[in-house]
Design a protein around this motif. Structure first.
Motif, mmCIF file in Angstrom:
data_model
loop_
_atom_site.group_PDB
_atom_site.id
_atom_site.type_symbol
_atom_site.label_atom_id
_atom_site.label_comp_id
_atom_site.label_asym_id
_atom_site.label_seq_id
_atom_site.Cartn_x
_atom_site.Cartn_y
_atom_site.Cartn_z
ATOM 1 N N PRO A 198 0.797 -1.213 -0.254
ATOM 2 C CA PRO A 198 0.071 0.304 0.021
ATOM 3 C C PRO A 198 0.789 1.553 0.026
ATOM 4 C CG PRO A 198 -0.759 -1.316 1.337
ATOM 5 C CD PRO A 198 0.943 -2.356 1.522
ATOM 6 N N GLU A 199 2.957 0.979 0.262
ATOM 7 C CA GLU A 199 3.536 2.495 0.374
ATOM 8 C C GLU A 199 3.792 2.166 -0.716
ATOM 9 O OE1 GLU A 199 3.013 4.827 2.215
ATOM 10 O OE2 GLU A 199 2.592 3.881 4.267
ATOM 11 N N ARG A 200 2.760 1.797 -1.815
ATOM 12 C CA ARG A 200 3.307 2.468 -3.613
ATOM 13 C C ARG A 200 4.382 1.598 -4.336
ATOM 14 N NH1 ARG A 200 0.606 8.456 -4.870
ATOM 15 N NH2 ARG A 200 -1.090 8.713 -3.060
ATOM 16 N N ALA A 201 4.912 0.137 -3.433
ATOM 17 C CA ALA A 201 5.481 -0.413 -3.824
ATOM 18 C C ALA A 201 6.132 -1.892 -4.289
ATOM 19 C CB ALA A 201 6.984 -0.436 -2.620
ATOM 20 N N ILE A 202 6.957 -1.890 -5.432
ATOM 21 C CA ILE A 202 6.265 -3.783 -5.537
ATOM 22 C C ILE A 202 8.085 -4.393 -5.006
ATOM 23 C CG2 ILE A 202 6.293 -5.651 -7.536
ATOM 24 C CD1 ILE A 202 5.225 -3.753 -8.895
ATOM 25 N N PHE A 203 7.398 -5.678 -3.743
ATOM 26 C CA PHE A 203 8.513 -6.115 -4.029
ATOM 27 C C PHE A 203 8.677 -7.601 -4.558
ATOM 28 C CE2 PHE A 203 11.030 -9.441 -0.493
ATOM 29 C CZ PHE A 203 11.768 -8.582 -1.037
ATOM 30 N N TRP A 204 9.653 -7.283 -4.956
ATOM 31 C CA TRP A 204 9.674 -8.560 -5.973
ATOM 32 C C TRP A 204 11.021 -9.949 -5.625
ATOM 33 C CZ3 TRP A 204 13.162 -9.018 -10.954
ATOM 34 C CH2 TRP A 204 13.632 -9.630 -12.010
ATOM 35 N N GLN A 205 10.113 -10.834 -4.654
ATOM 36 C CA GLN A 205 10.245 -11.681 -3.915
ATOM 37 C C GLN A 205 11.392 -12.796 -4.011
ATOM 38 O OE1 GLN A 205 7.046 -13.862 -1.025
ATOM 39 N NE2 GLN A 205 7.744 -15.649 -1.867
ATOM 40 N N GLU A 206 11.749 -13.585 -5.673
ATOM 41 C CA GLU A 206 12.423 -14.060 -5.836
ATOM 42 C C GLU A 206 13.941 -13.624 -5.635
ATOM 43 O OE1 GLU A 206 8.580 -16.201 -7.108
ATOM 44 O OE2 GLU A 206 9.529 -14.214 -6.839
ATOM 45 N N GLN A 207 14.122 -12.046 -6.527
ATOM 46 C CA GLN A 207 15.321 -11.681 -6.332
ATOM 47 C C GLN A 207 15.456 -10.971 -5.152
ATOM 48 O OE1 GLN A 207 17.201 -12.207 -8.678
ATOM 49 N NE2 GLN A 207 15.865 -14.061 -10.038
ATOM 50 N N ARG A 208 15.012 -10.646 -4.687
ATOM 51 C CA ARG A 208 14.609 -10.043 -3.258
ATOM 52 C C ARG A 208 15.201 -8.028 -3.391
ATOM 53 N NH1 ARG A 208 13.547 -12.023 1.312
ATOM 54 N NH2 ARG A 208 14.098 -10.559 2.367
ATOM 55 N N HIS A 233 12.143 4.487 4.206
ATOM 56 C CA HIS A 233 12.965 3.876 5.194
ATOM 57 C C HIS A 233 11.771 2.387 5.637
ATOM 58 C CE1 HIS A 233 16.307 4.413 8.284
ATOM 59 N NE2 HIS A 233 14.937 3.614 8.947
ATOM 60 N N ALA A 234 10.751 2.886 6.281
ATOM 61 C CA ALA A 234 10.098 1.888 6.876
ATOM 62 C C ALA A 234 9.393 0.530 5.796
ATOM 63 C CB ALA A 234 8.050 2.434 7.356
ATOM 64 N N ILE A 235 9.562 0.825 4.203
ATOM 65 C CA ILE A 235 8.775 -0.415 4.103
ATOM 66 C C ILE A 235 11.068 -0.919 2.955
ATOM 67 C CG2 ILE A 235 7.053 0.383 3.281
ATOM 68 C CD1 ILE A 235 8.384 0.458 0.276
ATOM 69 N N ILE A 236 11.536 -0.089 3.448
ATOM 70 C CA ILE A 236 12.747 -1.484 2.880
ATOM 71 C C ILE A 236 13.363 -2.100 4.795
ATOM 72 C CG2 ILE A 236 15.639 -0.344 2.903
ATOM 73 C CD1 ILE A 236 15.040 1.565 1.350
#
Length: 215
Positions: free
Chosen positions: A14-24, A59-62
């Protein structure tokens, strides 16, 4: 919300980001660092805290996802070097173990030495990381890679009860490409025209809502 795209696991935050799990890899677009300072320089009173707020969110989502790479699909910066860029430089020093990659956008006008000093790896046009191609603006051509871009600050209209209408930022996923919402809160919206089969993921204050188009 977790989705599968081209066989890969993508977490839409929801913070407008995508996390690509396989590649981190944490993927964002259109952070527009320096935009408030650029406006103030030209006599338009914009709160100086806007850049700080965006960086606090990042910072929070990192800290949440602990990525190895932060990838920005264009417009990390809004114009030339200014005080907000200095704030970003200080902020970034907390993440020395993380690679920051930038596909240049139309607003990324810092000098080459600035990017080097900031420790940012720059791609002039696109970056290929199969099965995806990352680019700032959606290209006219298609190839074997699924394209992920930014630039247009996509939005979608959500209809509620009593004829309510809300325009919300969204993630857009079409047949051959996706568009990320602008990470910066200091941006407008470009309302998307749905095509049959398109998937919109509207971002509300509470959660992400999936909207399928049957147009």
């Amino acid at each position: 919300m977790t989705i599968t795209c081209s066989g890969q696991t993508l977490i839409l935050d929801p913070e407008r980001a995508i996390f690509w799990q396989e590649q981190r890899i944490l993927i964002i677009s259109d952070l527009h660092i320096g935009k408030p300072a650029h406006f103030r320089k030209h006599g338009i009173q914009v709160p100086s805290t806007l850049a700080d707020q965006d960086l606090q969110r990042l910072h929070a989502i990192i800290e949440m996802y602990k990525p190895q790479i932060v990838l920005i699909t264009g417009d990390l910066f809004h114009h030339q070097f200014n005080t907000d860029v200095e704030v970003f430089s200080e902020w970034k020093s907390a993440f020395k173990a993380i690679r920051f990659l930038l596909i240049k956008g139309n607003h990324d006008k810092l000098l080459e030495k600035n990017y080097l000093n900031l420790g940012i790896e720059v791609y002039e046009k696109e970056m290929i990381c199969p099965p995806f191609r990352f680019i700032h603006d959606h290209p006219d051509d298609e190839n074997e890679y699924y394209t992920i871009s930014g630039h247009i600050h996509p939005g979608v209209t959500v209809h509620g009860k009593a004829r309510q209408r809300l325009n919300l930022p969204c993630f857009y996923f079409g047949a051959t490409y996706a568009v990320l919402p602008a990470f910066s809160a200091f941006t407008g919206l470009s309302m998307m025209k749905p095509q049959k089969g398109d998937q919109f993921y509207a971002i509300t204050p509470e959660r992400i809502i999936q909207i399928s188009s049957s147009a």
